[in-house]
Design an enzyme around this catalytic site. Structure first.
Site, PDB file in Angstrom:
ATOM      1  N   SER A 166      50.789  37.401  35.685  1.00  0.00           N
ATOM      2  CA  SER A 166      49.779  37.235  36.727  1.00  0.00           C
ATOM      3  C   SER A 166      48.382  37.362  36.115  1.00  0.00           C
ATOM      4  O   SER A 166      48.023  36.593  35.235  1.00  0.00           O
ATOM      5  CB  SER A 166      50.008  38.259  37.844  1.00  0.00           C
ATOM      6  N   ASP A 197      56.190  29.810  43.540  1.00  0.00           N
ATOM      7  CA  ASP A 197      55.164  30.849  43.530  1.00  0.00           C
ATOM      8  C   ASP A 197      54.132  30.556  44.615  1.00  0.00           C
ATOM      9  O   ASP A 197      53.446  29.536  44.574  1.00  0.00           O
ATOM     10  CB  ASP A 197      54.487  30.895  42.155  1.00  0.00           C
ATOM     11  N   HIS A 211      56.416  34.605  42.808  1.00  0.00           N
ATOM     12  CA  HIS A 211      55.525  35.490  42.072  1.00  0.00           C
ATOM     13  C   HIS A 211      56.174  36.865  41.925  1.00  0.00           C
ATOM     14  O   HIS A 211      56.753  37.397  42.863  1.00  0.00           O
ATOM     15  CB  HIS A 211      54.200  35.624  42.828  1.00  0.00           C
TER      16      HIS A 211
END
Length: 425
Positions: free
Chosen positions: A258, A355, A388
């Site tokens: 991330s 995601d 994610h």
């Protein structure tokens, strides 16, 4: 003076003085006019952030309040994303045949990984049997046990936040081991590794790698570019000191998830950036030999979609604290996609096709740019159906991603070792 385009609290510094039993606050504050303008323009979130940042200046307790700034910023950002995220999740759950599609995505993970690494990793390594990945969420495994956590809170810099954990086997061979630095995510407002990266670091440590999980300074208490300065400081520290823990100072790779994926990519692409070098110790080497970017954000400039425009606004208000229209160079210099060059190190980019926080188009565009410009190998693994943070909650996909990463890194390490041997001869 107050700088236009920046939040008011970014321009305030506080000091506390004591007169008798009375403590009072003094400091540099903007002139009245811009202060009023800020009050009129600011949103409730700005007030909350300003209070959280000001709280860190309090004597004695201020240093303990610093995490509140990150929590406030994360909450502000989460509330902005929540309606769209809930809507997308609801739509996804109600789609006919979704369960069967998920099973197909999961069943194809290994084959997709093999195809992604074909031509990047040796055929012999790809044809070897892949380990069976567990289904227990890695975060629960990390809570129960972390057998390769060797040393905690090693300082790599002078600031209290500049610490790292060392992961390695206790019976590490005498021969220096390759090194991986792991950079945690957290939207640039949370810079602590905590339980992140445990699946990857455990897998590599079991194979004889030395892994360093770093913490770094985060917003809103620390403004960009302190985040990337800390990452580069950690890399330079590893280049100079990791042999004390059995690591090979001549091979240091960096990985991140991330926001950490963004920082890892930027660090790999800007080893000689003079703006960063001036804030590092003299002679520091912050170059890396390979980069692993996992569901990272690689573009800080693009505002072509509503999601990207909201993200840039978040950077303006919380992380950079400057407006992109007035300081476009800051956002450009912080964008890995804008820093790609011919001499970039080998890259492996991993992203989930589902995601919803950082859409997969970010990874696709970045990889396309890397393959067009870089002279090194660029691998891209797009995990079907993964979202994610899959490496925290999805044991099966986390295991596949860790094995694919180890194949890639071991290939790069072997190649680098062979080149060094030829240079010696």
């Amino acid at each position: 003076m107050f700088r236009r385009g920046r939040p008011f609290y970014a321009n305030v510094s506080f000091r506390y003085r004591r007169r008798g039993n009375l403590a009072y606050m003094t400091g540099r504050v903007p002139s009245v006019t811009p202060y009023v303008k800020w009050l009129l323009r600011a949103r409730p979130a700005d007030y909350a952030l300003a209070l959280s940042v000001a709280g860190t200046s309090l004597p004695v307790v201020g240093k303990h309040l610093e995490p509140l700034g990150g929590m406030t910023a994360m909450g502000v950002w989460g509330m902005r994303l929540a309606p769209e995220a809930i809507s997308a999740m609801t739509k996804d759950l109600l789609t006919p045949g979704k369960g069967e599609a998920r099973r197909r995505d999961r069943a194809s993970t290994q084959q997709v990984s093999l195809a992604a690494l074909r031509g990047v990793v040796s055929a012999a390594d790809l044809d070897a049997e892949w380990p069976v990945a567990g289904r227990t969420p890695p975060i629960w495994e990390a809570l129960r046990q972390r057998p390769y956590l060797y040393r905690r809170a090693v300082h790599y810099g002078d600031h209290p936040a500049q610490v790292l954990d060392v992961w390695r086997r206790k019976d590490l061979p005498v021969q220096p081991a390759p090194v991986l630095i792991f950079v945690p995510g957290g939207a640039w407002v949370h810079g602590r590794s905590m339980l992140q990266g445990s699946a990857l670091m455990s897998y590599l440590a079991a194979q004889g790698w030395v892994c360093l999980a770093i913490d770094y300074r985060a917003s809103p208490n620390h403004r960009w570019p302190r985040h990337i300065i800390d990452v580069k400081t950690a890399i330079a520290w590893a280049r100079a000191n990791v042999d004390k823990f059995g690591g090979d100072r001549n091979f240091v790779a960096v990985a991140g998830c991330s926001a950490g994926g963004h920082l890892a990519a930027l660090a790999g692409l800007t080893p000689d950036d003079p703006q960063h070098a001036s804030k590092l110790p003299d002679g520091a080497d912050s170059s890396v030999d390979a980069v692993i970017g996992v569901y990272g954000r690689y573009d800080w400039e693009d505002r072509s979609t509503r999601e990207r425009a909201q993200f840039v606004e978040f950077l303006e208000r919380v992380v950079v604290k400057r407006r992109i229209v007035r300081h476009p160079e800051v956002f450009r210099d912080a964008s890995p996609i804008a820093r790609v060059e011919r001499n970039a190190p080998p890259f492996l980019v991993i992203h989930g096709s589902k995601d919803s926080v950082i859409p997969v188009e970010q990874a696709r565009s970045f990889v396309e740019r890397m393959r067009a410009v870089s002279g090194s190998m660029v691998g891209y693994l797009e995990l079907p159906g993964a979202g994610h943070g899959f490496d925290l909650v999805d044991g099966e996909r986390a295991g596949v991603a860790a094995h694919a990463t180890s194949l890639f890194l071991n290939q790069v390490y072997r190649t680098a070792t062979q080149i060094r041997a030829k240079e010696v001869i």
